[in-house]
Scaffold this motif. Structure first.
Motif, short mmCIF file in Angstrom:
data_model
loop_
_atom_site.label_atom_id
_atom_site.label_comp_id
_atom_site.label_asym_id
_atom_site.label_seq_id
_atom_site.Cartn_x
_atom_site.Cartn_y
_atom_site.Cartn_z
N GLY A 62 0.90 -1.13 -0.12
CA GLY A 62 0.05 -0.07 -0.03
C GLY A 62 0.79 1.19 0.16
N GLU A 63 2.15 1.01 0.25
CA GLU A 63 3.00 2.25 0.28
C GLU A 63 3.30 2.84 -1.17
OE1 GLU A 63 5.62 2.51 4.28
OE2 GLU A 63 6.41 1.57 2.96
N SER A 64 3.85 4.16 -1.18
CA SER A 64 4.18 4.41 -2.53
C SER A 64 5.80 4.04 -2.74
CB SER A 64 3.88 5.99 -2.85
OG SER A 64 4.73 6.66 -4.04
N THR A 69 5.42 11.61 -3.12
CA THR A 69 4.40 11.26 -2.41
C THR A 69 4.26 12.14 -1.31
OG1 THR A 69 4.42 8.78 -3.04
CG2 THR A 69 2.98 9.85 -1.12
N ASN A 123 -0.50 3.03 -6.53
CA ASN A 123 -0.14 4.27 -5.82
C ASN A 123 0.75 5.18 -6.07
OD1 ASN A 123 1.64 2.31 -5.37
ND2 ASN A 123 1.41 1.91 -3.22
#
Length: 507
Positions: free
Chosen positions: A148-150, A156, A325
C-alpha cells in the motif's frame, strides 16, 4: 667384529685423513702466504750478496708480493660483504612474506566479517551488497516497501504537502525592463551583489530562447550567485545540484529504482521538478561546476528532450510501468517535465574540468561573466511574485513587437554564406531559431537589436572557430572583420570583432 672394526677404521681413515690433510693444508697454505716472518728471514739471508740492480729487482718483487696479498685480502672482503648483503636481503624477504601472509589472513577475516554484516543488512532493509547509492537516503527510504506504500517517497510527500497549497498573488503588470531593474537593485541592496545591467538583460532574455543557460568565466565573478539571487528575488530558492566528477548518467539527476527495496531513490532535483508541476512559480536548478564531469553524459537525455518541438513531448521514463499508488503526476512510470523550470550551469575552464562540447553549446545559451561587479548605490527593493505564465507572455509580446528586422536577417544569411566559403562552418537552423527568440527578449529588456545579434554571433557562431587551426585562418579573420564593418557598420558588432582579434593573437 674385531676384523670389521679394523677394516672400518683403516678404510675411513683414508677419507678423513685426506680430508683433514686438505683442510689443514688449505689453512697452512693461507697461513704460509701471509708468513711475513719467513719472508723477512729469506730476504735477510740473500740481501747480503745483492748488487744495486739486484736490490732494485728485489724491491720490485716485494712490492708485487704485497700487492698480490692486498688483492687477495680485498677479494675476500668483497665476498664476505656480498654474502652479508645477500643474507640480509633474504632475511628481509622472508620477513616481508611473513607480513604479507599475516595481512592476507587479516583481509580474509575482515572480508568475512563484512559479508556477514552486509548479509544481515540485506535481510533487514533489502540493500544489494556492494551497491553504492549516489542518492542520499532517509531512514524511511532504506526500509523495504510495505503493502500500500508508494515507491516514490519524496514525490508522495510533495503530493501530500500540496493538498493545501494556495497559489500566490502574482504581479501580472510588471514589464521586462522593470524586472531587470528590480532584480539588479534587489541583488545590490539585499544581497550585496553587483551586476551590470547588460548581464541582467542577457540572463533574463536567455530564458526566452532555451531551458539551459551556461554561466562561464573566471572564478569569483558571481556565476553561481546570479541564479541563486534570482531565486531569492522570486521567493523560490534555486535548487543547487553540485556536479561531481563521478557523474556518468541521468541517475545523478533523477535517481534510480532499487530492486531490493522496491523504492525509487529520488534526488532533490527530481523532487523540485515534481513540485514545479503544482505551481506557476519559476524554478531554477543550478548545475554547479557542470563541466567537472562530461555534460553530454549525465545531461544527454535532457538535451534531447528539451529539444522536442512541442512541450507535450518533454517526457522521461522513470520506471518501466505504473503502480496504482504512484504519485499524481506519474503516468505509467513516465514523468512530464515541468515547463516552469530552467537549468543554469556554471562552468570554469581550467585543467580540472572538461571542455563543453558543441552539442551542449548549440542547445544552450552561454553568458560570459569575466569581471567583478562594480559597487553602486541601490534603493531597498522588495521581492517579486512572478509567474512563469506572465514571463512567457512578456517574451511572446516582445517577440511580436521587436521582431528581428528582415534587413538584419538578410545580412546574417549573407554572413552565413561568407563563413561557409572562407571557414567551412555553417550557422544551423537551431542557432537562427534561438536568435529569433533571444534578440526580441533582449530588446524588450532594454537592449538593442544589433547588440543582441552581436552577442549571439560572438558566443554561438564565432566560438566554433576555436576548433579550427587558427594559424591557417589568421589571414581570413581580417577579411571577416572588414566584412562586419562593411555590412553592420564600424561602430557595431564590437563583441564579435574583439573576439576575432583575440583569436588572431592566439594564432
Amino acid at each position: 667384529m674385531d676384523a670389521f672394526f679394523k677394516f672400518a677404521s683403516k678404510f675411513l681413515a683414508v677419507f678423513f685423513g685426506s680430508l683433514w690433510s686438505g683442510i689443514s693444508g688449505f689453512f697452512k697454505g693461507i697461513f704460509g702466504m701471509f708468513n711475513i716472518a719467513k719472508y723477512i728471514e729469506i730476504f735477510k739471508a740473500f740481501s747480503k750478496d745483492f748488487g744495486v740492480g739486484e736490490w732494485i729487482l728485489a724491491i720490485l718483487v716485494v712490492i708485487l708480493l704485497v700487492a698480490a696479498l692486498a688483492a687477495i685480502v680485498f677479494v675476500v672482503y668483497l665476498l664476505i660483504r656480498k654474502y652479508v648483503r645477500v643474507r640480509k636481503t633474504l632475511v628481509s624477504q622472508e620477513e616481508l612474506l611473513n607480513e604479507v601472509g599475516r595481512l592476507n589472513h587479516e583481509v580474509i577475516k575482515l572480508s568475512t566479517e563484512k559479508e556477514r554484516i552486509l548479509a544481515m543488512k540485506v535481510s533487514q532493509i533489502g540493500l544489494k551488497p556492494g551497491e553504492s547509492d549516489t542518492v542520499e537516503q532517509t531512514d524511511e527510504e532504506e526500509k523495504p516497501i510495505q503493502e500500500g506504500e508508494s515507491r516514490f517517497y519524496k514525490l508522495t510527500d510533495v503530493d501530500n504537502a500540496m493538498k493545501e497549497y494556495v497559489p500566490r498573488e502574482y504581479n501580472n503588470d510588471i514589464t521586462l525592463p522593470e524586472i531587470c531593474d528590480m532584480f539588479r537593485n534587489f541583488a545590490c541592496s539585499r544581497m550585496g551583489l553587483f551586476y551590470e545591467p547588460r548581464i541582467i538583460r542577457l540572463f533574463l532574455a536567455a530564458f526566452a530562447s532555451t531551458r539551459l543557460i551556461i554561466l562561464q568565466g573566471i572564478s569569483g565573478t558571481g556565476k553561481t550567485s546570479l541564479p541563486y539571487a534570482f531565486g531569492k528575488f522570486l521567493q523560490n530558492d534555486a535548487n543547487i545540484a553540485s556536479v561531481q566528477p563521478s557523474w556518468r548518467d541521468r541517475s545523478e539527476l533523477f535517481g534510480y529504482f532499487n530492486e531490493f527495496t522496491k523504492r525509487f531513490n529520488e534526488t532533490e532535483t527530481l523532487k523540485r521538478m515534481y513540485e514545479a508541476k503544482y505551481t506557476e512559480n519559476i524554478y531554477l536548478t543550478i548545475l554547479d561546476e557542470m563541466n567537472i564531469a562530461r555534460v553530454e553524459y549525465y545531461f544527454a537525455e535532457m538535451l534531447s528532450i528539451l529539444e522536442m518541438p512541442t512541450r507535450s513531448e518533454w517526457v522521461i521514463d522513470l520506471v518501466p510501468s505504473g503502480w496504482p499508488n504512484d504519485p499524481k503526476f506519474l503516468e505509467n512510470g513516465r514523468f512530464h517535465l515541468p515547463e516552469n523550470m530552467w537549468y543554469i550551469g556554471t562552468a570554469n575552464n581550467d585543467d580540472s574540468t572538461f571542455a563543453i562540447s558543441d552539442k551542449v553549446y548549440d542547445r544552450a545559451l552561454p553568458i560570459n561573466i569575466d569581471s567583478k561587479g562594480v559597487y553602486f548605490e541601490a534603493p531597498y527593493t522588495e521581492n517579486l511574485n512572478l509567474s512563469f505564465v506572465h514571463l512567457e507572455k512578456l517574451f511572446n509580446e516582445a517577440k511580436e513587437k521587436f521582431k528581428v528586422s528582415e534587413e538584419n536577417l538578410d545580412k546574417l544569411t549573407a554572413l552565413d554564406d561568407y563563413v561557409i566559403e572562407h571557414f567551412r562552418l555553417a550557422f544551423g537552423n537551431r542557432i537562427v531559431k534561438q536568435l529569433r527568440e533571444f534578440v526580441p527578449a533582449y530588446v524588450g529588456c532594454g537592449g538593442t537589436e544589433i547588440d543582441g545579434i552581436d552577442y549571439v554571433l560572438a558566443n554561438k557562431i564565432l566560438r566554433k572557430f576555436e576548433s579550427l587551426n587558427l594559424a591557417f585562418i589568421r589571414d581570413e579573420i581580417d577579411g571577416l572583420i572588414e566584412y562586419l564593418d562593411e555590412h553592420f557598420g564600424q561602430e557595431n558588432m564590437n563583441e564579435s570583432k574583439s573576439y576575432l582579434r583575440r583569436l588572431q593573437r592566439l594564432s
